[in-house]
Design an enzyme around this catalytic site. Sequence first.
Site, short mmCIF file in Angstrom:
data_model
loop_
_atom_site.label_atom_id
_atom_site.label_comp_id
_atom_site.label_asym_id
_atom_site.label_seq_id
_atom_site.Cartn_x
_atom_site.Cartn_y
_atom_site.Cartn_z
N ASP A 278 0.88 -1.16 0.00
CA ASP A 278 0.00 0.00 0.00
C ASP A 278 0.93 1.23 0.00
O ASP A 278 2.14 1.09 0.25
CB ASP A 278 -0.86 -0.05 1.27
CG ASP A 278 -1.58 1.25 1.51
OD1 ASP A 278 -2.26 1.73 0.59
OD2 ASP A 278 -1.46 1.79 2.63
N ASP B 167 -0.23 5.12 0.94
CA ASP B 167 -0.51 6.15 1.96
C ASP B 167 -0.55 5.57 3.37
O ASP B 167 -1.31 4.63 3.64
CB ASP B 167 -1.84 6.83 1.63
CG ASP B 167 -1.73 7.61 0.33
OD1 ASP B 167 -1.15 8.70 0.35
OD2 ASP B 167 -2.20 7.09 -0.71
#
Length: 378
Positions: A161, A163
């Site tokens: 991922d 953020d």
Amino acid sequence: MNCSEENQWSVTDFSPPQMNASLFLVLLLAGVAVMQNTDGFSVGQLFGEVEKAVKKGVEEVAQEVQTGVSAGVQKANKEAVHAANAAKKAASAGVEIVHQTVKAAENAASDHDDVEKTQDGGEAAPRKAAGDGPENTKTAEPRSMVNVITKLVTVTHVIFDVDGLLLDTESIYSKVIEGICAKHGKTFTWEIKAQQMGQTEHKAAKIIIDSLQLPITPEEYIQECKREFEHMFPLVPLMPGAEKLVRHLHEHGVPIALASGSDMHNFQLKTKNHQDLFSLFHHAVLSSSDPDVKHGKPAPDCFLVAASRFADPPKPENVLVFEDAPNGVEAACAAGMQVIWVPDPRADRSQLQHKSEVILDSLEHFKPEEFGLPPYNT
Ligand SMILES: O=c1[nH]cc([C@@H]2O[C@H](COP(=O)(O)O)[C@@H](O)[C@H]2O)c(=O)[nH]1
């Protein structure tokens, strides 16, 4: 064969005292043979004959030792192969048992969920009547323990991922969204943020507008956010441990990719000052801009698309995902992948514990070898 039996076998066959005894016997016989034939020999010849006999004796002993050694080696090899086969059999039997345990636990959990939903609001009929068996009241086994055992050596690809996991952008999102909410006299709570994290921009905008009844459209909300992000995102630092882990996997040839809820414009702003690191990823799937991603996290789409774009697309179970967002953990789990969850300190860990293999306070604490990946050198 146990350890003490093994030692006994090697001592009887090849101990140094036995070699010395054989040598001594040969020398003795050679001496006797020479003594019996002294009549027609000069002293020089006598020494020559003794030398020859000794040499022959030494050669015979050497031959004897060699034969013994190779028989021993063969015996040892046989034992080793036997032991390896037994270990292999035991390991696969163990893995099968653990697989069955995981399946049973997941089934039990879903039965349990169904029962709860029915009691709460009549949404779903229970698969089994209450009291049918112990499964109805069982909760899921934490995947954190069992899956680490079953999948130890199976990870071939890793998806990250972005953020809040690799980049410290969550503090920026919070600051900007808090500002927008404050303008309308509202408070941006953790509960709302947790629902937004990982979602596509449009879905995230709808979540906050609906939750707080903001008097703006999703497009106005997105535009207002973007104005702030423009100067904040390029300054974002990396999360602790992110650079070390990404470089380590890349250096060892582990294929790595990105899967984010972000759009291309924001992604470029966020990674502007980290080009060296982000160029190491094979590809990035950005849910808000990618036509192949029909639904954002918690749907599995972005992870399945990301896995399919590797040069040698792996099976989902061979993929390890790193996530910070609860929606991301749900998405990776729905994709059938293994998940390392590095949650925000405010997250309720108990809610998703059963869907993640391991929960870490920081990427710095990850041990690659626990998933069959090359260990760090230091
Ligand atoms: O406080 C928030 N964090 C994160 C998001 C959403 O989450 C996405 C980041 O997704 P990911 O964690 O998958 O990189 C952002 O693009 C945004 O759409 C948000 O709306 N609000």
